[in-house]
Design an enzyme around this catalytic site. Sequence first.
Site, mmCIF file in Angstrom:
data_model
loop_
_atom_site.group_PDB
_atom_site.id
_atom_site.type_symbol
_atom_site.label_atom_id
_atom_site.label_comp_id
_atom_site.label_asym_id
_atom_site.label_seq_id
_atom_site.Cartn_x
_atom_site.Cartn_y
_atom_site.Cartn_z
ATOM 1 C CG ASN A 371 -1.727 1.312 1.291
ATOM 2 O OD1 ASN A 371 -2.589 1.552 0.440
ATOM 3 N ND2 ASN A 371 -1.461 2.148 2.289
ATOM 4 C CD GLU A 372 -1.377 5.664 0.461
ATOM 5 O OE1 GLU A 372 -0.702 6.099 1.424
ATOM 6 O OE2 GLU A 372 -2.533 6.061 0.216
#
Length: 561
Positions: A371-372
Amino acid sequence: MPVPSSYNDITEDGRIRDFIGWAWYDTEFFLSSDWTNKRVVLRIDSAQYNAIVWVNSKQVMTHQGGHIPFQADINQYLTVPSDGPNRLTVAVNNTLTPYTIPPGTIDWPGKDSPIPYPPNYFTQTLQMDSFNYAGIDRHVSLYTTPKSYIDDITVTTNIVDTTGIVNYRVVTVGDIPQGDITVRILNRTGAIVGQGGGSSGTIKIPNANLWWTVNTNNLHQPGYLYTLEVHTGEDVDADVYRLPFGIRTVKVVGRKLLLNNEEFYFKGVGIHNEAEIRGRGLDYAMIVKDFNLMRWVGANSFRTAVFPFSEEWMDQADQQGFLVVDEVPAVGLNSLDNLSNQTLQNHMNAMSELIQRDKNRPSVFLWSVANEPRTDRPESLPYFQTIINFTRSLDPNRLVSFMCNHDFNSDKCVHLVDLIFINRYVGWYSQTGLLDLIQPQLKYDLDQWAETFNKPLVISKYGAGTMPEIHRVPSTVFSEEYQIDFLSRYHRTFDSARGNLTGEFVWCLTDFNTYQSIKRVNGNKKGIFTRERQPKMSAFNLRHRYLTFNNTDYCTKNPYT
């Protein structure tokens, strides 16, 4: 200390809430006399994040990384029933380093500082927007098998016209002749609909009931599961295992995602799975409540942000019919240290364990590797080429992606994935409070992604922090009215980009706890429900959208827009 639970919020002691380091658990158990001639297994469903386990003061296993089960055969360490109790000791450590998944750093602010600090004072710096819950947060169990047993089963499915194709592979340990392995497939009522034998094979099911999602199409029954029943013989020492599975296909064709050869649109929610008091501790009532909230709001999919959920959670996804983005806790890969070979090895271990656990679930259609992450850095390309290729090698039958928060022209790795997931916050983290900029800037962004990459595009995060019962007209940030104004403009933009968009995941289902920060008032407040699972006004807004999704007049008829 109750197990399962996170230990942080159980007491009134701030030192326990914020503790970083080794926490020790002890308990005793007695061995049943009819277990002495069987294989005895100790299984821990999850411990955060590093664990060492002893039985009767002898080390039996270690494990690094949370949220995933680990186990060991413990026969040689046990005390026979007549000799008294057995002692189980588990030490868990929630320290995060630049090389763990998720990463973090330990800082010693008093080192070489003229400013006074307590002796040996240190802080844990997190690289994730959540609280560092710790402890044994899922079940600890003992179970038995015969000495020769079924060790693993893999099921893949396909569809030819109305016939379901079920491919299976069985791995056994011990002296089990191939001819003794029998396989049966049972339907929902328990009737036998297919049979096979041996350690691998293919079974065809005529007029198969396919696995479909809830809140998608009233013509299809959601969550239909068959049972694959494997026997290793007929005698009393034979092993048997019953594996629920669904018959379905998922594939990408151009910019579309097809579920069972029908175009699919994600009406999704992102979920950060935790609650008051218990933290991330397993709680059956909370699982049922959260699934009821998702069904009520009209969702057909969710994302396990940013860590693998419990097997009980995933069982409900299979049974009720929710597609799942299944994600490892690789959140906050921001520095060069986080892209090191040491981190990569831990990352690969996390992916391997998650795939081994969830590879047979019809709900899981995609593995999210991060994630990110800082995939705008050139150094990220070889790292993510490795982890994505590794994931595909373990499971070539599911899709692979990560949640991207960079621009279409700056990300170095998004071309590697099967579906593009982007997190967007125009009107919140950027252009804060400027609602009129959401539609033109978001529409431009979506168009650029679609023109640059001929792949399905999904909004994996969008949301605005909202304090319940704060009301402002005209709306201002953190008011319930602003959250509705924010979401409604996103929804209008999504509808205008329908040809280029494959789905949306609102962030998030419920509020959740975070580390203390002046940016967070008692946690992250982007939930459409509070942490106590009560609706904000935006929950009704999203419910209307999802339940009337095929209505092209949605934006003019929605009373909450």
